[in-house]
Design an enzyme around this catalytic site. Structure first.
Site, PDB file in Angstrom:
ATOM      1  N   GLY A  43     -10.350  -8.796  -1.955  1.00  8.18           N
ATOM      2  CA  GLY A  43      -9.282  -9.114  -1.132  1.00  8.18           C
ATOM      3  C   GLY A  43      -8.822 -10.668  -1.305  1.00  8.18           C
ATOM      4  O   GLY A  43      -7.770 -10.905  -1.277  1.00  8.18           O
TER       5      GLY A  43
ATOM      6  N   GLY B 132     -14.086  -2.878  -0.137  1.00  6.03           N
ATOM      7  CA  GLY B 132     -15.509  -2.494  -0.213  1.00  6.03           C
ATOM      8  C   GLY B 132     -15.588  -1.172  -1.173  1.00  6.03           C
ATOM      9  O   GLY B 132     -16.831  -1.369  -1.686  1.00  6.03           O
TER      10      GLY B 132
ATOM     11  N   LYS C 245     -19.633 -13.451  -0.201  1.00 12.08           N
ATOM     12  CA  LYS C 245     -20.433 -12.498   0.191  1.00 12.08           C
ATOM     13  C   LYS C 245     -21.687 -12.296  -0.777  1.00 12.08           C
ATOM     14  O   LYS C 245     -21.780 -11.341  -1.500  1.00 12.08           O
ATOM     15  CB  LYS C 245     -19.692 -11.197   0.313  1.00 12.08           C
ATOM     16  CG  LYS C 245     -18.602 -10.930   1.382  1.00 12.08           C
ATOM     17  CD  LYS C 245     -18.066  -9.688   1.296  1.00 12.08           C
ATOM     18  CE  LYS C 245     -16.388  -9.480   1.448  1.00 12.08           C
ATOM     19  NZ  LYS C 245     -15.731  -9.419   0.354  1.00 12.08           N
TER      20      LYS C 245
ATOM     21  N   ARG D  78       0.772  -1.109   0.019  1.00 11.43           N
ATOM     22  CA  ARG D  78      -0.024  -0.042  -0.082  1.00 11.43           C
ATOM     23  C   ARG D  78       0.816   1.247   0.069  1.00 11.43           C
ATOM     24  O   ARG D  78       0.375   2.217  -0.629  1.00 11.43           O
ATOM     25  CB  ARG D  78      -0.972   0.073   1.247  1.00 11.43           C
ATOM     26  CG  ARG D  78      -1.972  -1.083   1.118  1.00 11.43           C
ATOM     27  CD  ARG D  78      -2.883  -1.054   2.107  1.00 11.43           C
ATOM     28  NE  ARG D  78      -4.047  -1.999   1.904  1.00 11.43           N
ATOM     29  CZ  ARG D  78      -5.081  -2.158   2.881  1.00 11.43           C
ATOM     30  NH1 ARG D  78      -5.235  -1.426   3.852  1.00 11.43           N
ATOM     31  NH2 ARG D  78      -6.063  -2.938   2.349  1.00 11.43           N
TER      32      ARG D  78
HETATM   33  P1  ADP Z   1     -13.101 -11.402  -2.327  1.00 10.90           P
HETATM   34  O1  ADP Z   1     -12.607 -10.790  -0.958  1.00 10.90           O
HETATM   35  O2  ADP Z   1     -12.472 -11.783  -3.309  1.00 10.90           O
HETATM   36  O3  ADP Z   1     -14.320 -10.490  -2.832  1.00 10.90           O
HETATM   37  P2  ADP Z   1     -15.247 -13.047  -0.705  1.00 10.90           P
HETATM   38  O4  ADP Z   1     -14.739 -12.455   0.450  1.00 10.90           O
HETATM   39  O5  ADP Z   1     -16.515 -12.890  -1.162  1.00 10.90           O
HETATM   40  O6  ADP Z   1     -14.175 -12.860  -1.884  1.00 10.90           O
HETATM   41  O7  ADP Z   1     -15.122 -14.673  -0.817  1.00 10.90           O
HETATM   42  C1  ADP Z   1     -13.948 -15.373  -0.429  1.00 10.90           C
HETATM   43  C2  ADP Z   1     -14.262 -16.393   0.467  1.00 10.90           C
HETATM   44  O8  ADP Z   1     -15.392 -17.357  -0.016  1.00 10.90           O
HETATM   45  C3  ADP Z   1     -13.306 -17.430   0.835  1.00 10.90           C
HETATM   46  O9  ADP Z   1     -12.869 -17.298   2.286  1.00 10.90           O
HETATM   47  C4  ADP Z   1     -13.443 -18.704   0.518  1.00 10.90           C
HETATM   48  O10 ADP Z   1     -13.221 -19.864   1.157  1.00 10.90           O
HETATM   49  C5  ADP Z   1     -14.851 -18.622   0.509  1.00 10.90           C
HETATM   50  N1  ADP Z   1     -15.664 -19.572  -0.386  1.00 10.90           N
HETATM   51  C6  ADP Z   1     -15.661 -19.766  -1.901  1.00 10.90           C
HETATM   52  N2  ADP Z   1     -16.251 -20.650  -2.245  1.00 10.90           N
HETATM   53  C7  ADP Z   1     -16.924 -21.570  -1.264  1.00 10.90           C
HETATM   54  C8  ADP Z   1     -17.657 -22.574  -0.987  1.00 10.90           C
HETATM   55  N3  ADP Z   1     -18.142 -23.068  -2.139  1.00 10.90           N
HETATM   56  N4  ADP Z   1     -17.901 -22.726   0.148  1.00 10.90           N
HETATM   57  C9  ADP Z   1     -17.552 -22.264   1.102  1.00 10.90           C
HETATM   58  N5  ADP Z   1     -16.757 -21.138   1.030  1.00 10.90           N
HETATM   59  C10 ADP Z   1     -16.442 -20.619   0.049  1.00 10.90           C
HETATM   60 MG    MG Z   2     -13.334 -11.339   1.217  1.00 12.59          MG
END
Ligand code: ADP
Ligand code: MG
Length: 395
Positions: free
Chosen positions: A350, A373, A196, A34
């Site tokens: 993230g 976010g 999410k 960062r």
């Molecule tokens: P990002 O931070 O890239 O936006 P998210 O925070 O939405 O992504 O999602 C990441 C999380 O989703 C990870 O911790 C991963 O373990 C979880 N995840 C992805 N697919 C599955 C699944 N099929 N079952 C449970 N957890 C999952």
């Molecule tokens: Mg995430």
């Protein structure tokens, strides 16, 4: 909106809002990317003959001045990276800071103390904003990670600063997210995964107006698999979002946007279970199992969809990648997207970043957003408070 390269800054004092919310352990910075990300802006401004007053938040201090949230380690690291002295202020506002700023000469750099030592920062307090703005001739926002926050150093300050603009990091985010993805070269394939689900449902809805095809994987996909009438066993799913998922599929078909869901899935007993318990079709998930990754047939299918894309946006892992048993889908997808030489490839999120870093693929994408976010808000089609404030401040 103005950016730094459009403003005369020679001999001026710049208040630069950066995101130095770095991970610290016993006072040692664990990852300085960062800080590095701000160097283009800072070096340019120094070359132009400006004096720099740098401000950031760090962590979530209570209203007490907890020393573990001091920006001092960031000042030390910045000094090493810039190859020049970075003075550390005792606070971010007040008479002592004003006196130090007064004495600041072109080419000199001062780091203000944690903005969140003052409740006025998060409250977007006008009095606090005014005091920050009074320090400088020009306010520069280069902190995309907080662009979705209506805080004093992001929004309020632009009302009082004599001039406001975005830095080069903000400009890059604006160019890729605000321009390339707002008016994408077709075919535009968006990939949505992760967990999410509620937030990302809004992103999917916004994508229906922009994308030609949408790939859905990760836990996101489970909600859709349920919505088309299948059982998902013990998989992570948001049941209250199933009707939204069904509505989204309906809307997509009306708009002619193709949605690609996994056709096979890698199963396990739990996120921490060390070995997968095999692969099944999307309509045959056993009641006692969880779908924890996309399967090999799905990876091949997604690869075919991506081959002809001219624009790709990826957010969200394809499975519970933290466990190597369920990382295959995310790692393969990272390699596939990284290998798309003729497409503009944009990544955000993230955890998605963690996947890319693990494969050392960071330099193989056109752009990796620095926002968490703020990236999500942008993708939902919301106007970010930082951009709105800069536009209004420009007048
Ligand atoms: P990002 O931070 O890239 O936006 P998210 O925070 O939405 O992504 O999602 C990441 C999380 O989703 C990870 O911790 C991963 O373990 C979880 N995840 C992805 N697919 C599955 C699944 N099929 N079952 C449970 N957890 C999952
Ligand atoms: Mg995430």
């Amino acid at each position: 909106m103005n950016f730094l390269d459009k403003i005369e800054i020679k001999g001026k004092k710049l208040l630069v809002r950066v995101d130095y919310n770095v991970p610290l352990k016993d006072g040692v910075i664990q990852d300085d990317h960062r800080i590095r990300a701000s160097l283009d802006t800072l070096n340019y401004a120094l070359d132009q003959g400006a004096a720099l007053i740098i401000c950031s938040h760090l962590g979530r201090p209570t209203d007490k001045r907890e020393p573990e949230f001091s920006l001092k380690p960031a000042a030390v690291r910045l000094s090493e990276l810039l190859g020049r002295e970075v003075k550390m202020a005792s606070d971010c506002i007040g008479s002592e800071v004003r006196a130090t700023v007064q004495a600041l000469a072109p080419g000199q750099v001062l780091m203000l103390e944690n903005l969140r030592y003052h409740a006025g920062e998060k409250a977007n307090d006008p009095e606090f904003s005014k005091q920050l703005a009074a320090l400088a001739d020009v306010y520069v926002n280069d902190a995309f990670a907080v662009a979705h926050r209506a805080h004093a150093s992001v929004v309020g300050v632009t009302e009082f600063a004599p001039a406001s603009c975005g830095g080069f990091l903000l400009k890059k985010e604006w160019a890729f997210l605000g321009q390339s993805l707002a008016d994408p070269e077709w075919p535009y394939v968006a990939i949505s995964g992760g967990a999410k689900i509620s937030t990302k449902m809004d992103i999917l809805n916004a994508l229906l107006d922009k994308a030609d095809e949408i790939i859905i994987g990760g836990a996101m996909a489970n909600t859709f698999i349920l919505a088309i009438g299948n059982s998902v066993g013990r998989s992570l799913v948001e049941k209250q979002r199933v009707s939204d998922a069904a509505a989204l599929l309906e809307k997509a078909s009306q708009k002619g946007v193709k949605i690609h869901l996994p056709t096979d899935l890698t199963l396990g007993q739990g996120i921490d279970s060390p070995a997968s318990s095999g692969v099944c079709r999307f309509d045959a998930i056993p009641e006692d199992s969880m779908a924890l990754d996309i399967g090999p047939e799905t990876i091949a299918q997604f690869k075919t969809v991506l081959t002809h894309a001219k624009t790709v946006m990826w957010n969200g892992p394809m499975g519970a990648f933290e466990n190597p048993a369920y990382a295959q889908g995310s790692l393969e997808l990272a390699r596939i997207v990284a290998g798309l030489d003729h497409a503009l490839t944009i990544v955000g999120g993230g955890d998605t970043n963690v996947v890319i870093k693990a494969e050392s693929l960071s330099d193989k994408f056109s752009f990796i957003s620095t926002g968490g976010g703020s990236f999500m808000s942008f993708m939902e089609g919301k106007e970010l408070p930082a951009f709105k404030a800069l536009k209004e401040g420009t007048k």
